[in-house]
Write a protein that holds these residues in place. Structure first.
Motif, PDB file in Angstrom:
ATOM      1  N   ALA A  41       2.047   6.557  -6.725  1.00  0.00           N
ATOM      2  CA  ALA A  41       0.826   7.539  -7.558  1.00  0.00           C
ATOM      3  C   ALA A  41       1.969   8.958  -7.357  1.00  0.00           C
ATOM      4  O   ALA A  41       1.139  10.049  -8.298  1.00  0.00           O
ATOM      5  CB  ALA A  41      -0.475   7.477  -6.332  1.00  0.00           C
ATOM      6  N   ALA A  42       2.481   9.461  -6.395  1.00  0.00           N
ATOM      7  CA  ALA A  42       3.305  10.932  -6.168  1.00  0.00           C
ATOM      8  C   ALA A  42       4.602  10.260  -7.372  1.00  0.00           C
ATOM      9  O   ALA A  42       4.987  11.415  -7.605  1.00  0.00           O
ATOM     10  CB  ALA A  42       3.938  10.900  -5.273  1.00  0.00           C
ATOM     11  N   GLY A  43       4.687   9.991  -8.649  1.00  0.00           N
ATOM     12  CA  GLY A  43       5.090   9.883 -10.000  1.00  0.00           C
ATOM     13  C   GLY A  43       6.658   8.694  -9.605  1.00  0.00           C
ATOM     14  O   GLY A  43       7.199   8.761 -10.462  1.00  0.00           O
ATOM     15  N   ASN A  44       7.060   7.977  -8.817  1.00  0.00           N
ATOM     16  CA  ASN A  44       8.209   7.482  -8.264  1.00  0.00           C
ATOM     17  C   ASN A  44       7.784   5.781  -8.438  1.00  0.00           C
ATOM     18  O   ASN A  44       7.533   5.031  -7.838  1.00  0.00           O
ATOM     19  CB  ASN A  44       8.901   7.765  -6.960  1.00  0.00           C
ATOM     20  N   GLN A  45       7.780   5.219 -10.296  1.00  0.00           N
ATOM     21  CA  GLN A  45       7.365   4.383 -10.502  1.00  0.00           C
ATOM     22  C   GLN A  45       8.346   2.751  -9.915  1.00  0.00           C
ATOM     23  O   GLN A  45       7.677   1.789 -10.151  1.00  0.00           O
ATOM     24  CB  GLN A  45       7.649   4.519 -11.852  1.00  0.00           C
ATOM     25  N   GLY A  46       9.240   3.718  -9.359  1.00  0.00           N
ATOM     26  CA  GLY A  46       9.909   2.508  -9.071  1.00  0.00           C
ATOM     27  C   GLY A  46      10.024   1.722  -7.859  1.00  0.00           C
ATOM     28  O   GLY A  46      10.973   1.394  -6.996  1.00  0.00           O
ATOM     29  N   ALA A  47       8.515   2.296  -6.806  1.00  0.00           N
ATOM     30  CA  ALA A  47       8.634   2.249  -5.711  1.00  0.00           C
ATOM     31  C   ALA A  47       8.122   0.994  -5.428  1.00  0.00           C
ATOM     32  O   ALA A  47       7.650   0.276  -6.310  1.00  0.00           O
ATOM     33  CB  ALA A  47       7.786   2.810  -5.759  1.00  0.00           C
ATOM     34  N   SER A  48       9.063  -0.258  -4.274  1.00  0.00           N
ATOM     35  CA  SER A  48       8.802  -1.499  -4.230  1.00  0.00           C
ATOM     36  C   SER A  48       8.741  -1.728  -3.207  1.00  0.00           C
ATOM     37  O   SER A  48       8.477  -0.880  -2.058  1.00  0.00           O
ATOM     38  CB  SER A  48       9.248  -2.633  -5.081  1.00  0.00           C
ATOM     39  N   SER A  91      11.703  -1.367  -0.874  1.00  0.00           N
ATOM     40  CA  SER A  91      12.549   0.123  -1.165  1.00  0.00           C
ATOM     41  C   SER A  91      11.744   0.923  -0.118  1.00  0.00           C
ATOM     42  O   SER A  91      12.942   1.740   0.510  1.00  0.00           O
ATOM     43  CB  SER A  91      12.045   1.071  -2.495  1.00  0.00           C
ATOM     44  N   VAL A  92      10.102   0.841   0.475  1.00  0.00           N
ATOM     45  CA  VAL A  92       9.526   1.276   1.345  1.00  0.00           C
ATOM     46  C   VAL A  92      10.371   0.829   2.120  1.00  0.00           C
ATOM     47  O   VAL A  92      10.414   1.455   3.483  1.00  0.00           O
ATOM     48  CB  VAL A  92       8.186   1.332   0.862  1.00  0.00           C
ATOM     49  N   TRP A  93      10.304  -0.484   2.770  1.00  0.00           N
ATOM     50  CA  TRP A  93      10.319  -0.997   3.775  1.00  0.00           C
ATOM     51  C   TRP A  93      12.173  -0.343   4.122  1.00  0.00           C
ATOM     52  O   TRP A  93      12.712   0.124   5.461  1.00  0.00           O
ATOM     53  CB  TRP A  93      11.010  -2.487   3.505  1.00  0.00           C
ATOM     54  N   ALA A  94      13.094  -0.373   3.264  1.00  0.00           N
ATOM     55  CA  ALA A  94      14.968   0.203   3.870  1.00  0.00           C
ATOM     56  C   ALA A  94      14.460   1.231   3.601  1.00  0.00           C
ATOM     57  O   ALA A  94      15.085   1.920   4.409  1.00  0.00           O
ATOM     58  CB  ALA A  94      15.457  -0.521   1.809  1.00  0.00           C
ATOM     59  N   LYS A  95      13.696   2.541   2.561  1.00  0.00           N
ATOM     60  CA  LYS A  95      13.933   3.990   3.464  1.00  0.00           C
ATOM     61  C   LYS A  95      13.697   3.849   5.173  1.00  0.00           C
ATOM     62  O   LYS A  95      14.228   4.011   6.035  1.00  0.00           O
ATOM     63  CB  LYS A  95      12.236   4.667   2.704  1.00  0.00           C
ATOM     64  N   VAL A  96      12.768   3.097   5.495  1.00  0.00           N
ATOM     65  CA  VAL A  96      12.196   3.462   7.161  1.00  0.00           C
ATOM     66  C   VAL A  96      13.556   2.884   7.946  1.00  0.00           C
ATOM     67  O   VAL A  96      13.661   2.662   9.012  1.00  0.00           O
ATOM     68  CB  VAL A  96      10.591   2.907   7.426  1.00  0.00           C
ATOM     69  N   MET A  97      13.859   0.711   7.457  1.00  0.00           N
ATOM     70  CA  MET A  97      14.701   0.002   8.275  1.00  0.00           C
ATOM     71  C   MET A  97      16.462   0.745   8.368  1.00  0.00           C
ATOM     72  O   MET A  97      17.196   0.546   9.474  1.00  0.00           O
ATOM     73  CB  MET A  97      15.164  -0.428   7.847  1.00  0.00           C
ATOM     74  N   HIS A 102       0.656  -1.709   0.185  1.00  0.00           N
ATOM     75  CA  HIS A 102      -0.088   0.084  -0.209  1.00  0.00           C
ATOM     76  C   HIS A 102       0.779   1.510  -0.021  1.00  0.00           C
ATOM     77  O   HIS A 102       0.555   2.288  -1.063  1.00  0.00           O
ATOM     78  CB  HIS A 102      -1.006  -0.329   1.228  1.00  0.00           C
ATOM     79  N   VAL A 103       1.949   0.940   1.088  1.00  0.00           N
ATOM     80  CA  VAL A 103       2.935   2.501   0.964  1.00  0.00           C
ATOM     81  C   VAL A 103       3.786   2.715  -0.719  1.00  0.00           C
ATOM     82  O   VAL A 103       3.383   3.698  -0.763  1.00  0.00           O
ATOM     83  CB  VAL A 103       3.875   2.480   2.024  1.00  0.00           C
ATOM     84  N   ALA A 104       3.989   1.555  -1.019  1.00  0.00           N
ATOM     85  CA  ALA A 104       4.415   1.440  -2.349  1.00  0.00           C
ATOM     86  C   ALA A 104       3.768   2.442  -3.829  1.00  0.00           C
ATOM     87  O   ALA A 104       4.092   3.119  -4.161  1.00  0.00           O
ATOM     88  CB  ALA A 104       5.377   0.536  -2.692  1.00  0.00           C
ATOM     89  N   CYS A 105       2.729   1.750  -3.591  1.00  0.00           N
ATOM     90  CA  CYS A 105       1.309   2.337  -4.336  1.00  0.00           C
ATOM     91  C   CYS A 105       1.045   4.012  -4.151  1.00  0.00           C
ATOM     92  O   CYS A 105       0.734   4.688  -5.208  1.00  0.00           O
ATOM     93  CB  CYS A 105       0.091   1.574  -4.021  1.00  0.00           C
ATOM     94  N   VAL A 106       1.302   4.149  -2.883  1.00  0.00           N
ATOM     95  CA  VAL A 106       1.580   5.938  -2.360  1.00  0.00           C
ATOM     96  C   VAL A 106       2.526   6.458  -3.123  1.00  0.00           C
ATOM     97  O   VAL A 106       2.278   7.626  -4.088  1.00  0.00           O
ATOM     98  CB  VAL A 106       0.946   6.053  -1.204  1.00  0.00           C
ATOM     99  N   GLU A 107       4.148   5.754  -3.045  1.00  0.00           N
ATOM    100  CA  GLU A 107       4.622   6.466  -3.396  1.00  0.00           C
ATOM    101  C   GLU A 107       4.602   6.645  -5.272  1.00  0.00           C
ATOM    102  O   GLU A 107       5.104   7.103  -5.726  1.00  0.00           O
ATOM    103  CB  GLU A 107       6.169   5.644  -3.569  1.00  0.00           C
TER     104      GLU A 107
END
Length: 208
Positions: A161-168, A171-177, A154-159
């Motif tokens: 939608a903001a235009g970053n098509q590489g979000a997965s 990638s979102v898990w790694a940002k937080v960790m 869900h979080v990757a889908c939001v990113e």
């Protein structure tokens, strides 16, 4: 273990509330030093983390694997949106309670989002919130499962939608960790205590 962690979290909440009141605001550090009109104020008492990915522990799973937990994304007002179950998005009611770890975007990172560059007439906050609304709408139509459609997706889908098509998911898990921060020392301890207790028991048993 669960009760010990819960009691520790409750005990530290009052200290955190006092600290938040005295501290005033916590802001994301901008590379250019400009805060603009965006409000990055973190409010631990209200569980508000503007422009952030947020994370909290899942009982049992996080006790054994501290890198596994529940994730959400906070809008420009700091309210957490999380895919908390089949066809359900929680808003301002994080499924696992207090946020313990978060990654907050800086103003510079927000300005680099493709949708921000494509829509100069819209405010950054509006674009961010619209991306979250789009992700929420998509995931309100989805069945939740731990492997292919979960809170990280869900979080990757939001990113995206903001235009970053590489979000997965990764990638979102790694940002937080790897780039995120703990909300407070108390919340760090409350999250890690069960794992440390289990690890201690295992090490003790092996030495017997």
């Amino acid at each position: 273990i669960c009760e010990q962690s819960r009691l520790l979290m409750r005990h530290t909440e009052s200290d955190e509330d006092d600290a938040t009141a005295l501290q005033g605001v916590v802001r994301a550090s901008d590379d250019d030093g400009s805060g603009g009109d965006l409000d990055f104020t973190v409010d631990l008492r209200r569980n508000r983390f503007p422009f952030s990915y947020v994370w909290g522990p899942l009982p049992c799973l996080t006790w054994l694997f501290p890198v596994i937990g529940h994730m959400g994304v906070a809008d420009s007002q700091g309210r957490v949106h999380d895919f908390a179950g089949p066809y359900y998005i929680g808003v301002d009611s994080f499924m696992v309670g207090p946020v313990t770890r978060y990654y907050q975007f800086s103003e510079r990172e927000l300005r680099r989002l493709p949708q921000v560059a494509k829509n100069p007439d819209k405010s950054i906050a509006r674009i961010w919130d619209e991306a979250i609304a789009q992700g929420d709408d998509i995931y309100r139509q989805k069945m939740h499962n731990l492997v292919t459609e979960n809170c990280h997706h869900h979080v990757a889908c939001v990113e995206r939608a903001a235009g970053n098509q590489g979000a997965s998911l990764l990638s979102v898990w790694a940002k937080v960790m790897f780039k995120g921060r703990w909300a407070s020392p108390g919340r760090f301890l409350a999250t890690m205590l069960p794992f440390l207790i289990i690890l201690g028991i295992v090490l003790f048993a092996t030495l017997l």
